[in-house]
Motif scaffolding. Structure first.
Motif, short mmCIF file in Angstrom:
data_model
loop_
_atom_site.label_atom_id
_atom_site.label_comp_id
_atom_site.label_asym_id
_atom_site.label_seq_id
_atom_site.Cartn_x
_atom_site.Cartn_y
_atom_site.Cartn_z
N ILE A 110 0.89 -1.16 0.00
CA ILE A 110 0.00 0.00 0.00
C ILE A 110 0.93 1.20 0.00
O ILE A 110 1.85 1.28 0.82
CB ILE A 110 -0.89 0.02 1.25
CG1 ILE A 110 -1.78 -1.21 1.28
CG2 ILE A 110 -1.73 1.29 1.29
CD1 ILE A 110 -2.49 -1.39 2.61
N GLN A 111 0.71 2.12 -0.93
CA GLN A 111 1.64 3.24 -1.06
C GLN A 111 0.94 4.58 -0.94
O GLN A 111 -0.18 4.75 -1.42
CB GLN A 111 2.36 3.18 -2.40
CG GLN A 111 3.20 1.95 -2.57
CD GLN A 111 3.93 1.94 -3.90
OE1 GLN A 111 3.58 2.64 -4.84
NE2 GLN A 111 4.97 1.12 -3.98
N PHE A 112 1.63 5.51 -0.30
CA PHE A 112 1.17 6.90 -0.24
C PHE A 112 2.30 7.78 -0.75
O PHE A 112 3.44 7.65 -0.30
CB PHE A 112 0.81 7.31 1.19
CG PHE A 112 0.38 8.75 1.27
CD1 PHE A 112 -0.92 9.13 1.00
CD2 PHE A 112 1.29 9.74 1.62
CE1 PHE A 112 -1.31 10.46 1.06
CE2 PHE A 112 0.92 11.06 1.68
CZ PHE A 112 -0.39 11.44 1.39
N ARG A 113 1.97 8.68 -1.68
CA ARG A 113 2.93 9.63 -2.22
C ARG A 113 2.30 11.01 -2.10
O ARG A 113 1.25 11.27 -2.66
CB ARG A 113 3.26 9.34 -3.69
CG ARG A 113 3.80 7.94 -3.95
CD ARG A 113 5.16 7.74 -3.31
NE ARG A 113 5.69 6.41 -3.50
CZ ARG A 113 5.77 5.50 -2.54
NH1 ARG A 113 5.33 5.76 -1.33
NH2 ARG A 113 6.28 4.31 -2.76
N SER A 114 2.95 11.91 -1.36
CA SER A 114 2.39 13.24 -1.17
C SER A 114 2.41 14.04 -2.47
O SER A 114 3.29 13.85 -3.31
CB SER A 114 3.14 13.99 -0.07
OG SER A 114 4.47 14.27 -0.48
N THR A 115 1.42 14.92 -2.59
CA THR A 115 1.37 15.85 -3.72
C THR A 115 1.49 17.29 -3.22
O THR A 115 1.86 18.17 -3.98
CB THR A 115 0.06 15.69 -4.52
OG1 THR A 115 -1.06 15.82 -3.62
CG2 THR A 115 0.01 14.33 -5.20
N SER A 116 1.16 17.52 -1.95
CA SER A 116 1.34 18.85 -1.36
C SER A 116 1.38 18.75 0.16
O SER A 116 0.82 17.83 0.75
CB SER A 116 0.21 19.79 -1.79
OG SER A 116 -1.01 19.43 -1.18
N VAL A 117 2.06 19.72 0.76
CA VAL A 117 2.13 19.84 2.21
C VAL A 117 1.78 21.30 2.52
O VAL A 117 2.40 22.22 2.00
CB VAL A 117 3.54 19.51 2.73
CG1 VAL A 117 3.62 19.79 4.23
CG2 VAL A 117 3.92 18.08 2.42
N THR A 118 0.74 21.47 3.36
CA THR A 118 0.29 22.81 3.70
C THR A 118 0.39 23.00 5.20
O THR A 118 -0.24 22.26 5.97
CB THR A 118 -1.18 23.02 3.25
OG1 THR A 118 -1.28 22.72 1.86
CG2 THR A 118 -1.62 24.45 3.52
N ARG A 119 1.13 23.99 5.60
CA ARG A 119 1.28 24.29 7.03
C ARG A 119 -0.04 24.83 7.55
O ARG A 119 -0.64 25.72 6.96
CB ARG A 119 2.39 25.31 7.21
CG ARG A 119 2.73 25.59 8.62
CD ARG A 119 3.92 26.52 8.68
NE ARG A 119 4.31 26.75 10.03
CZ ARG A 119 5.45 27.28 10.38
NH1 ARG A 119 6.32 27.62 9.46
NH2 ARG A 119 5.74 27.47 11.64
#
Length: 191
Positions: A110-119
């Motif tokens: 099972i894989q998770f790949r981020s597309t954005s990180v918002t503070r």
């Protein structure tokens, strides 16, 4: 199956936390490898009338990259191995590994790949990305909270909710909830 989805979501959320201000971003910037020995991925699925199902994943790996100049360019990558699911009940573990839920024999990751990180605050971030389980990929979001940075080690608390039906793991609904709650503690080592 919930576990798989939630595990990736949780990992993504933890990776997004490095943007918090509890630790100066310049101090937290860098690349980290998730340390399974000091991390945990827990999940729960509610049940009509109370009770439900609680479990963990014993095998996973991941990386977090915190960008010093632009938190939004930070990245989280996480992989959970569903054959490592554990509930403390052998019969249930075998069922979760079967083709009715995770189909671990044919879908070993099972894989998770981020597309954005918002503070979202000094110590929290929203990590958005793509979760893939059983050959199906959907956008998911996780909340990550920075727990500390010491001697090249960074710690995050990651939470999120994933709909298991999206990934073909809706066996047992509506008696068992379609929502899988993830609660992860992730520790990363710089390097």
């Amino acid at each position: 199956m919930y576990t798989r989805i939630l595990g990736f979501a949780a990992v993504a959320a933890c990776l997004a936390m490095p943007v918090s201000a509890a630790v100066a971003l310049g101090d937290a910037a860098g690349s980290y490898s998730i340390s399974p020995a000091s991390s945990s991925i827990r999940f729960s699925i509610g049940k009509v009338g109370g009770g439900g199902l609680n479990g963990t994943f014993a095998r996973f790996k991941g990386s977090i990259r915190i960008d010093n100049s632009d938190v939004g360019r930070s990245a989280v990558n996480f992989t959970i191995f569903p054959e490592s699911v554990g509930t403390g009940q052998g019969r249930i573990d075998a069922f979760l590994r079967s083709d009715a839920v995770f189909d671990a024999a044919n879908s070993p990751e099972i894989q998770f790949r981020s597309t954005s990180v918002t503070r979202t605050s000094d110590t929290t971030a929203l990590v958005s990305g793509r979760l893939t389980a059983r050959g199906k990929t959907f956008p998911e979001k996780f909340t990550a909270e920075l727990g500390g940075l010491k001697a090249g080690m960074i710690k995050f608390h990651v939470t999120g909710k994933v709909l298991r039906s999206r990934y073909g793991m809706d066996v047992g609904t509506p008696i068992y909830s379609n929502i899988v709650d993830f609660d992860m503690t992730l520790t990363g080592k710089r390097g």
